[in-house]
Write a protein that holds these residues in place. Structure first.
Motif, PDB file in Angstrom:
ATOM      1  N   TYR A 149      11.610  -5.613 -30.698  1.00  0.00           N
ATOM      2  CA  TYR A 149      12.041  -4.283 -31.265  1.00  0.00           C
ATOM      3  C   TYR A 149      10.909  -3.250 -30.908  1.00  0.00           C
ATOM      4  N   MET A 150       9.584  -3.982 -30.913  1.00  0.00           N
ATOM      5  CA  MET A 150       8.451  -3.106 -30.305  1.00  0.00           C
ATOM      6  C   MET A 150       8.470  -2.615 -28.908  1.00  0.00           C
ATOM      7  N   MET A 151       8.798  -3.732 -28.187  1.00  0.00           N
ATOM      8  CA  MET A 151       8.936  -3.252 -26.661  1.00  0.00           C
ATOM      9  C   MET A 151      10.037  -2.385 -26.398  1.00  0.00           C
ATOM     10  N   ILE A 152      11.111  -2.435 -27.222  1.00  0.00           N
ATOM     11  CA  ILE A 152      12.333  -1.334 -26.830  1.00  0.00           C
ATOM     12  C   ILE A 152      11.667   0.041 -27.184  1.00  0.00           C
ATOM     13  N   ASN A 153      11.038   0.186 -28.273  1.00  0.00           N
ATOM     14  CA  ASN A 153      10.344   1.453 -28.623  1.00  0.00           C
ATOM     15  C   ASN A 153       9.197   1.860 -27.902  1.00  0.00           C
ATOM     16  N   ILE A 154       8.588   1.098 -27.229  1.00  0.00           N
ATOM     17  CA  ILE A 154       7.310   1.397 -26.402  1.00  0.00           C
ATOM     18  C   ILE A 154       8.081   1.911 -25.050  1.00  0.00           C
ATOM     19  N   GLY A 155       9.141   1.416 -24.358  1.00  0.00           N
ATOM     20  CA  GLY A 155       9.791   1.804 -23.431  1.00  0.00           C
ATOM     21  C   GLY A 155      10.529   3.138 -23.721  1.00  0.00           C
ATOM     22  N   GLY A 156      11.142   3.092 -24.929  1.00  0.00           N
ATOM     23  CA  GLY A 156      12.058   4.382 -25.208  1.00  0.00           C
ATOM     24  C   GLY A 156      11.111   5.554 -25.652  1.00  0.00           C
ATOM     25  N   PHE A 157       9.843   5.288 -25.811  1.00  0.00           N
ATOM     26  CA  PHE A 157       8.823   6.591 -25.752  1.00  0.00           C
ATOM     27  C   PHE A 157       8.517   6.935 -24.369  1.00  0.00           C
ATOM     28  N   ILE A 158       7.899   6.066 -23.648  1.00  0.00           N
ATOM     29  CA  ILE A 158       7.325   6.253 -22.316  1.00  0.00           C
ATOM     30  C   ILE A 158       8.250   6.826 -21.676  1.00  0.00           C
ATOM     31  N   ILE A 296       8.448   5.411 -34.724  1.00  0.00           N
ATOM     32  CA  ILE A 296       8.844   3.888 -35.096  1.00  0.00           C
ATOM     33  C   ILE A 296       7.658   2.771 -34.482  1.00  0.00           C
ATOM     34  N   ILE A 297       7.107   3.050 -33.510  1.00  0.00           N
ATOM     35  CA  ILE A 297       5.916   2.270 -32.936  1.00  0.00           C
ATOM     36  C   ILE A 297       4.595   2.470 -34.069  1.00  0.00           C
ATOM     37  N   ILE A 298       4.449   3.444 -34.314  1.00  0.00           N
ATOM     38  CA  ILE A 298       3.369   3.640 -35.510  1.00  0.00           C
ATOM     39  C   ILE A 298       3.646   3.052 -36.730  1.00  0.00           C
ATOM     40  N   PHE A 299       4.902   3.569 -37.329  1.00  0.00           N
ATOM     41  CA  PHE A 299       5.097   3.275 -38.731  1.00  0.00           C
ATOM     42  C   PHE A 299       6.069   2.054 -38.925  1.00  0.00           C
ATOM     43  N   GLN A 300       6.679   1.415 -37.929  1.00  0.00           N
ATOM     44  CA  GLN A 300       7.853   0.449 -38.189  1.00  0.00           C
ATOM     45  C   GLN A 300       7.352  -0.653 -39.090  1.00  0.00           C
ATOM     46  N   ILE A 301       6.366  -1.278 -39.019  1.00  0.00           N
ATOM     47  CA  ILE A 301       5.593  -2.277 -39.959  1.00  0.00           C
ATOM     48  C   ILE A 301       5.320  -1.726 -41.359  1.00  0.00           C
ATOM     49  N   TRP A 302       5.097  -0.783 -41.304  1.00  0.00           N
ATOM     50  CA  TRP A 302       4.786  -0.218 -42.778  1.00  0.00           C
ATOM     51  C   TRP A 302       6.007   0.058 -43.494  1.00  0.00           C
ATOM     52  N   ILE A 303       7.161   0.512 -42.926  1.00  0.00           N
ATOM     53  CA  ILE A 303       8.291   0.879 -43.294  1.00  0.00           C
ATOM     54  C   ILE A 303       9.153  -0.535 -43.825  1.00  0.00           C
ATOM     55  N   SER A 304       8.904  -1.581 -42.852  1.00  0.00           N
ATOM     56  CA  SER A 304       9.552  -2.730 -43.088  1.00  0.00           C
ATOM     57  C   SER A 304       9.013  -3.459 -44.337  1.00  0.00           C
ATOM     58  N   GLY A 305       7.551  -3.235 -44.277  1.00  0.00           N
ATOM     59  CA  GLY A 305       6.844  -3.679 -45.420  1.00  0.00           C
ATOM     60  C   GLY A 305       7.560  -3.412 -47.012  1.00  0.00           C
ATOM     61  N   ILE A 306       8.047  -2.000 -46.986  1.00  0.00           N
ATOM     62  CA  ILE A 306       8.519  -1.223 -48.090  1.00  0.00           C
ATOM     63  C   ILE A 306       9.833  -1.789 -48.195  1.00  0.00           C
ATOM     64  N   VAL A 307      10.692  -1.865 -47.299  1.00  0.00           N
ATOM     65  CA  VAL A 307      12.224  -2.086 -47.678  1.00  0.00           C
ATOM     66  C   VAL A 307      12.368  -3.846 -47.662  1.00  0.00           C
ATOM     67  N   VAL A 343      12.374  15.300 -36.978  1.00  0.00           N
ATOM     68  CA  VAL A 343      12.419  13.808 -36.118  1.00  0.00           C
ATOM     69  C   VAL A 343      11.667  12.755 -36.736  1.00  0.00           C
ATOM     70  N   LEU A 344      10.572  13.079 -37.337  1.00  0.00           N
ATOM     71  CA  LEU A 344       9.614  12.165 -38.226  1.00  0.00           C
ATOM     72  C   LEU A 344      10.470  11.560 -39.216  1.00  0.00           C
ATOM     73  N   ILE A 345      11.168  12.438 -40.250  1.00  0.00           N
ATOM     74  CA  ILE A 345      12.092  12.076 -41.222  1.00  0.00           C
ATOM     75  C   ILE A 345      13.105  10.980 -40.849  1.00  0.00           C
ATOM     76  N   PHE A 346      13.832  11.544 -39.656  1.00  0.00           N
ATOM     77  CA  PHE A 346      14.889  10.996 -39.033  1.00  0.00           C
ATOM     78  C   PHE A 346      14.592   9.401 -38.626  1.00  0.00           C
ATOM     79  N   SER A 347      13.202   9.435 -38.103  1.00  0.00           N
ATOM     80  CA  SER A 347      13.073   8.053 -37.667  1.00  0.00           C
ATOM     81  C   SER A 347      12.584   7.211 -38.913  1.00  0.00           C
ATOM     82  N   ILE A 348      11.871   7.711 -39.970  1.00  0.00           N
ATOM     83  CA  ILE A 348      11.970   6.874 -41.180  1.00  0.00           C
ATOM     84  C   ILE A 348      13.116   6.335 -41.556  1.00  0.00           C
TER      85      ILE A 348
END
Length: 484
Positions: A149-158, A296-307, A343-348
């Motif tokens: 999932y991280m690779m998807i979003n790295i490509g999806g950002f670059i 998503i690259i920055i916050f996914q692990i943190w959000i996953s830890g919450i949910v 966009v930030l709220i959307f990504s969360i």
């Protein structure tokens, strides 16, 4: 931490090869896809195609629907023919498909070219997911798919980040970069990709039988009424979610003044602002859209830890509601700071809901039918793309289409301006109207914004997402009869 490092080191080389190919494929795809809506409807004098919003919705909705529908069958084909052969075919179709979309300029030919590209994606999509599964164990799958999932979003950002910086200079280079990027995967597939083992009877099984079995599997899975109802509800979620690609770039390009965002960035990092900004001192819609993947690259692990502490359905309801707030903000303001916050709220909301969708499908699937359920979980994504095309077409145009609203004002004033054609572009029409009304570009944009309220489209897109939340609540309390 040592356990995570040990797990990461335990993955075989082909796991990393597969993930690297995913990164380059997503880089190529999203570099083109985030800008595709603008390319379809942009004025012809910018190198874009000048299509209508309805034509854009038809092309993107139908092609993207097939992209998510066909893997129900292409995965079985790859198992029978072999992953390496299908990957080679997919990359060849990608390269030629990007070239065709860049070269063709009629609706019919571009439509056909995009469907061709969607088939290329449908051939690729199930293979890498299968490779991650085959190279992971029950103990390492969570980290394995997290890396994926991280690779998807790295490509999806670059990809979009680069495309956003170059498309105003040359649309051709958006497609050339996608062609070059996907071609890099030939190195990996020819020299580093190791074909996984396949069952001995795969090659002898008739292809027609493979298709029939895939259809039987779909029918078996969709005989579960509660599961079908859940999938139908999730269509609303994916319809709202996909406006990030279908309507958002067009809305920002038409209505949002991004000069304040450029100036704020320039005050801190002048070199970065000048690298990604336009000569006019703005940030493009495509670049702003790319920040969804960046967040998503920055916050996914943190959000996953919450949910992770919540039931999948509860997490999905909360996540989709947050996403509804984000999508509302993305379409409600002209101020780019509010838009980027949206966009930030959307990504969360995306981070909280999208992974939980997959988790929920896996949790309710019978032990002997998990693969079937995971395959049919693509169906609401496919239908959501088709409906996203509809609500970003004529419906969007009549509510927020810049040229459509301008034409209403032109008719109200009784002004005579030639219709848009190959020789009189959308920009020509806008500039002529501004001249006849005695306004500059910015003044006319603000006049239409104040008098025709294009921001009202936020209520439709946010409302679709909220309807999914309400439907999931009813589903949980009255269909599943949850007491939690």
């Amino acid at each position: 931490m040592s356990g995570i490092i040990k797990t990461i080191k335990s993955f075989p080389k082909v796991f990393w090869v597969s993930n690297t190919m995913e990164l380059f494929e997503r880089w190529a795809w999203y570099g083109f896809y985030m800008a595709f809506a603008l390319y379809l409807v942009g004025s012809k004098d910018t190198g874009a195609l000048g299509f209508s919003s309805a034509e854009k919705g038809t092309i993107m909705g139908t092609g993207s629907m097939l992209l998510y529908l066909l893997p129900l069958f292409t995965g079985a084909i790859a198992d029978r023919v072999g992953y390496k052969k299908i990957l080679i075919l997919s990359y060849a179709m990608y390269v030629s498909g990007y070239w065709m979309v860049a070269t063709f300029n009629s609706f019919t030919m571009v439509f056909a070219a995009y469907i061709y590209l969607a088939v290329a994606g449908a051939l690729f999509k199930p293979i890498i997911s299968a490779m991650i599964s085959k190279t992971s164990t029950a103990e390492t799958a969570s980290i394995g798919f997290g890396i994926f999932y991280m690779m998807i979003n790295i490509g999806g950002f670059i990809g979009p980040f680069i495309a956003g910086a170059i498309y105003q200079k040359s649309w051709d280079w958006v497609f050339y970069i996608s062609m070059i990027t996907i071609s890099i995967n030939y190195i990996f597939v020819f020299f580093f990709f190791k074909e996984p083992g396949r069952e001995d009877n795969k090659d002898s099984e008739p292809l027609g039988q493979v298709f029939l079995q895939s259809l039987r599997n779909i029918v078996i899975t969709l005989s579960n009424f509660k599961y079908v109802l859940f999938l139908l509800i999730m269509v609303a979620f994916w319809t709202a979610f996909n406006q990030l690609y279908y309507a958002f770039p067009v809305f920002v390009d038409d209505w949002v003044d991004t000069s304040n965002l450029y100036n704020a960035l320039h005050a801190v990092w002048p070199w970065l602002a000048e690298s990604i900004g336009t000569p006019e001192g703005t940030i493009t819609a495509v670049t702003i859209g790319s920040f969804d993947a960046f967040f998503i690259i920055i916050f996914q692990i943190w959000i996953s830890g919450i949910v992770m502490r919540y039931k999948p359905l509860n997490a999905m309801m909360s996540g989709i509601f947050v996403l509804a707030i984000g999508v509302g903000m993305m379409f409600a303001f002209q101020n780019s700071f509010f838009v980027i916050l949206g966009v930030l709220i959307f990504s969360i909301g995306e981070m909280a809901s999208s992974p939980k969708f997959t988790e929920y499908v896996g949790s309710i699937a019978p032990a002997d039918k998990k693969a079937l359920y995971m395959g049919t979980s693509f169906l609401p994504i496919a239908v959501g793309h088709q409906l996203a095309g509809v609500v970003s077409g004529d419906i969007y145009d009549k509510a927020a289409g810049k040229l459509y609203l301008l034409k209403q004002e032109v008719a109200k004033r009784g002004l005579e301006i030639p219709e848009v054609s190959d020789t009189f572009t959308k920009n020509d029409y806008w500039n002529k109207a501004a001249e006849m009304m005695g306004m500059n570009n910015s003044e006319l944009t603000n006049f239409i914004w104040v008098n025709y309220n294009p921001s009202k489209i936020w209520m439709l897109y946010a409302g679709i997402a909220v309807s999914a939340v309400v439907a999931l609540f009813i589903y949980d309390k009255f269909i599943l009869k949850s007491k939690a």
